[in-house]
Design a protein around this motif. Structure first.
Motif, PDB file in Angstrom:
ATOM      1  N   GLY A 208       0.963  -1.197   0.009  1.00 41.98           N
ATOM      2  CA  GLY A 208      -0.050   0.129   0.053  1.00 41.98           C
ATOM      3  C   GLY A 208       0.886   1.275   0.072  1.00 41.98           C
ATOM      4  N   MET A 209       1.962   1.253   0.917  1.00 38.99           N
ATOM      5  CA  MET A 209       2.866   2.583   0.679  1.00 38.99           C
ATOM      6  C   MET A 209       3.649   2.551  -0.515  1.00 38.99           C
ATOM      7  SD  MET A 209       5.128   2.264   4.392  1.00 38.99           S
ATOM      8  CE  MET A 209       4.529   2.317   5.983  1.00 38.99           C
ATOM      9  N   ARG A 210       3.919   1.394  -1.092  1.00 41.55           N
ATOM     10  CA  ARG A 210       4.685   1.463  -2.552  1.00 41.55           C
ATOM     11  C   ARG A 210       3.701   2.194  -3.474  1.00 41.55           C
ATOM     12  NH1 ARG A 210       9.542   2.270  -2.779  1.00 41.55           N
ATOM     13  NH2 ARG A 210      10.535   0.266  -2.060  1.00 41.55           N
ATOM     14  N   ALA A 211       2.674   1.634  -3.417  1.00 36.37           N
ATOM     15  CA  ALA A 211       1.617   1.974  -4.666  1.00 36.37           C
ATOM     16  C   ALA A 211       1.399   3.569  -4.446  1.00 36.37           C
ATOM     17  CB  ALA A 211       0.162   1.409  -4.124  1.00 36.37           C
ATOM     18  N   ASP A 216      10.556   5.251  -6.124  1.00 34.45           N
ATOM     19  CA  ASP A 216      11.789   6.144  -5.827  1.00 34.45           C
ATOM     20  C   ASP A 216      11.955   6.372  -4.325  1.00 34.45           C
ATOM     21  OD1 ASP A 216      12.297   6.223  -8.550  1.00 34.45           O
ATOM     22  OD2 ASP A 216      11.766   8.271  -8.712  1.00 34.45           O
ATOM     23  N   PHE A 217      10.855   6.125  -3.770  1.00 30.12           N
ATOM     24  CA  PHE A 217      10.636   6.561  -2.189  1.00 30.12           C
ATOM     25  C   PHE A 217      11.284   5.467  -1.217  1.00 30.12           C
ATOM     26  CE2 PHE A 217       8.927   7.924   1.659  1.00 30.12           C
ATOM     27  CZ  PHE A 217       9.458   9.151   1.960  1.00 30.12           C
ATOM     28  N   PRO A 218      12.523   5.704  -0.521  1.00 32.71           N
ATOM     29  CA  PRO A 218      12.859   4.237  -0.035  1.00 32.71           C
ATOM     30  C   PRO A 218      11.979   3.910   1.239  1.00 32.71           C
ATOM     31  CG  PRO A 218      14.555   6.370  -0.004  1.00 32.71           C
ATOM     32  CD  PRO A 218      13.190   6.792  -0.744  1.00 32.71           C
ATOM     33  N   ILE A 219      11.679   2.570   1.242  1.00 28.28           N
ATOM     34  CA  ILE A 219      10.845   1.764   2.326  1.00 28.28           C
ATOM     35  C   ILE A 219      11.818   0.931   2.945  1.00 28.28           C
ATOM     36  CG2 ILE A 219       8.725   0.875   3.069  1.00 28.28           C
ATOM     37  CD1 ILE A 219       7.465   1.666   0.550  1.00 28.28           C
ATOM     38  N   ALA A 220      12.040   1.223   4.317  1.00 25.91           N
ATOM     39  CA  ALA A 220      13.067   0.206   4.847  1.00 25.91           C
ATOM     40  C   ALA A 220      12.133  -0.437   5.954  1.00 25.91           C
ATOM     41  CB  ALA A 220      14.100   1.057   5.794  1.00 25.91           C
ATOM     42  N   LEU A 221      12.762  -1.822   6.550  1.00 26.44           N
ATOM     43  CA  LEU A 221      11.877  -2.477   7.273  1.00 26.44           C
ATOM     44  C   LEU A 221      12.870  -2.906   8.550  1.00 26.44           C
ATOM     45  CD1 LEU A 221       9.622  -4.649   8.010  1.00 26.44           C
ATOM     46  CD2 LEU A 221      11.097  -6.211   6.625  1.00 26.44           C
ATOM     47  N   LYS A 222      12.397  -2.554   9.730  1.00 28.63           N
ATOM     48  CA  LYS A 222      13.196  -3.387  10.984  1.00 28.63           C
ATOM     49  C   LYS A 222      12.484  -4.559  11.308  1.00 28.63           C
ATOM     50  CE  LYS A 222      15.488  -1.975  15.195  1.00 28.63           C
ATOM     51  NZ  LYS A 222      15.805  -0.557  16.015  1.00 28.63           N
ATOM     52  N   ILE A 223      13.361  -5.646  11.348  1.00 27.93           N
ATOM     53  CA  ILE A 223      12.755  -6.827  11.767  1.00 27.93           C
ATOM     54  C   ILE A 223      13.582  -7.615  12.639  1.00 27.93           C
ATOM     55  CG2 ILE A 223      13.908  -8.061   9.663  1.00 27.93           C
ATOM     56  CD1 ILE A 223      11.183  -9.671   9.533  1.00 27.93           C
ATOM     57  N   ASN A 224      13.290  -8.466  13.510  1.00 29.24           N
ATOM     58  CA  ASN A 224      14.002  -9.504  14.440  1.00 29.24           C
ATOM     59  C   ASN A 224      14.530 -10.294  13.884  1.00 29.24           C
ATOM     60  OD1 ASN A 224      13.192  -7.734  16.706  1.00 29.24           O
ATOM     61  ND2 ASN A 224      11.915  -9.462  17.552  1.00 29.24           N
TER      62      ASN A 224
END
Ligand SMILES: Cc1cc2nc3c(=O)[nH]c(=O)nc-3n(C[C@H](O)[C@H](O)[C@H](O)COP(=O)(O)O)c2cc1C
Length: 402
Positions: A208-211, A216-224
């Motif tokens: 949903g964010m990507r759409a 071009d807008f960076p989306i990062a993920l913090k994960i265990n």
């Protein structure tokens, strides 16, 4: 050869000027209406001018009714765009990039904030900190969809405000981490059961964010790397989630571990907690990796980059105590930082409040930096405990007489 001052290009072309990453540190410096204060903005100016390449904000909550701490910033719409723009501007001084970390605490919202927190399933917190939390209720499917939309809306506001990217917080036992964990998620619908179902909320938030944000807008993920308990989110699960998110073109993966029930994120003297895991995963994905947790020496940071074990060095506590650590490093003035173990000198009390003190000491020091005051180096926990009680309204948790 790549070194700690070599720039990093994310797959979408975003350039991070060096390999220092300020990991998220919940500053609890929001005002009563959950907006950034001028102190918070000053603090980010200090980090940007201290030489850090990528700054991740402390967790910004996407739902006013579900907050992790007093003083959290919340974004539900664009009414505070002017202040958010000032925050983004401060965090991008000196060529730094700033990503806003977005979070929902799920059941890790304390009693003083949530009478009835929400979670994938109605499973109470356990462990030494559990006294501070009420038993959650399970989210309905409609509520899950609303939360997905809240994450997406907040990310759009972050972009409009001028943040360089966002980071989805799916680590440390908060809501998305609860969905990933078979211990916390015992749903029998499309959001529970196998890993594909347990990661559905994360994938829908990301897509949903990507759409809305574009490629071009960076989306990062913090994960265990795991939640460190049997029957919980395992290393194998974590690798699969990372690989799946990589296929979906996530721009950066930050590896961490633990939760409020089994805190691993505040270890001292245990080395770099997640580096082995990260370097194993790194070879299987195209996205760059950041490792956060336990870096304290210049040599350890340099070697991790030079040996290609990680692409970014995530630093939380060291950058609180030394906001200009990268500048000091560049001029040869940084060799190591010592993190003190804080104690009340009362064993039983330490056991109960150690992770609380671990957070509040650093929150106190961030406030000092924001005000231009020196940080206090100490192992005495009493002042931090007082700070936590005052700030987080914890006195409400002490049983009243009569
Ligand atoms: C005061 C404080 C606040 C933190 N807040 C967050 C947060 O909002 N989001 C998050 O993902 N991690 C948070 N963390 C965890 C750090 O990002 C990091 O994972 C952890 O401190 C280990 O890194 P370090 O050894 O460099 O401190 C926080 C840590 C501290 C000390």
């Amino acid at each position: 050869m790549t070194n700690i001052f070599t720039s990093l290009e994310l797959p979408n072309g975003t350039i991070i000027k060096n390999r220092f990453m300020k990991a998220a540190t919940s500053e609890t410096m929001g005002d009563k209406e959950y907006r950034p204060t001028s102190e918070l903005i000053n603090l980010y100016r200090a980090w940007a001018n201290g030489g850090t390449g990528l700054i991740i904000t402390g967790n910004v909550m996407v739902d006013q009714t579900a907050r992790g701490e007093f003083g959290n910033i919340v974004i539900e719409d664009s009414k505070d765009l002017t202040l958010l723009k000032q925050w983004a501007h401060a965090g991008t001084e000196n060529g730094a990039k700033i990503f806003m970390q977005l979070n929902h605490p799920g059941k890790q919202s304390p009693k003083t904030i949530s009478k009835r927190p929400v979670s994938p399933s109605a499973i109470s917190m356990t462990g030494a900190n559990s006294f501070a939390f009420n038993t959650p209720r399970a989210l309905t499917n409609v509520e899950i969809k609303v939360i997905i939309q809240k994450f997406i809306n907040a990310a759009v506001v972050a972009k409009d405000a001028g943040f360089s990217g966002v980071e989805i917080h799916a680590a440390h036992g908060y809501l998305l981490s609860q969905f990933l964990s078979p211990h916390d998620n015992q749903r029998v619908d499309e959001c529970g059961g196998n890993l594909k179902n347990r990661m559905r909320i994360l994938v829908e938030i990301y897509q949903g964010m990507r759409a809305k944000l574009g490629a071009d807008f960076p989306i990062a993920l913090k994960i265990n790397s795991s939640d460190l308990r049997e029957g919980g989110f395992s290393e194998e699960d974590s690798i699969k989630v990372i690989q799946e998110m990589d296929k979906l073109d996530i721009d950066l993966i930050e590896v961490s571990g633990g939760n409020y029930e089994k805190p691993a994120v505040q270890g001292i003297g245990k080395g770099v907690f997640f580096i082995k895991y990260a370097s194993k995963v790194k070879n299987t994905i195209k996205s760059p990796i950041a490792v956060t947790g336990g870096f304290t020496t210049a040599n350890g940071m340099s070697k991790a980059i030079e040996n290609n074990e990680t692409d970014l060095i995530g630093l939380a506590r060291p950058l609180v105590l030394l906001p200009d650590l990268p500048n000091q490093f560049e001029t040869g003035n940084f060799t190591a930082i010592k993190l003190h173990h804080l104690t009340t000198k009362l064993n039983r009390l330490d056991k109960k409040v150690s992770s609380l003190i671990g957070l509040s000491y650093y929150q106190q020091q961030m406030q000092n930096v924001a005000k231009g005051l020196p940080v206090q180096i100490t192992d005495n926990a009493w002042s931090s405990l007082g700070f936590a009680f005052k700030k987080q309204g914890l006195s409400a948790l002490i049983p009243q007489r009569g």
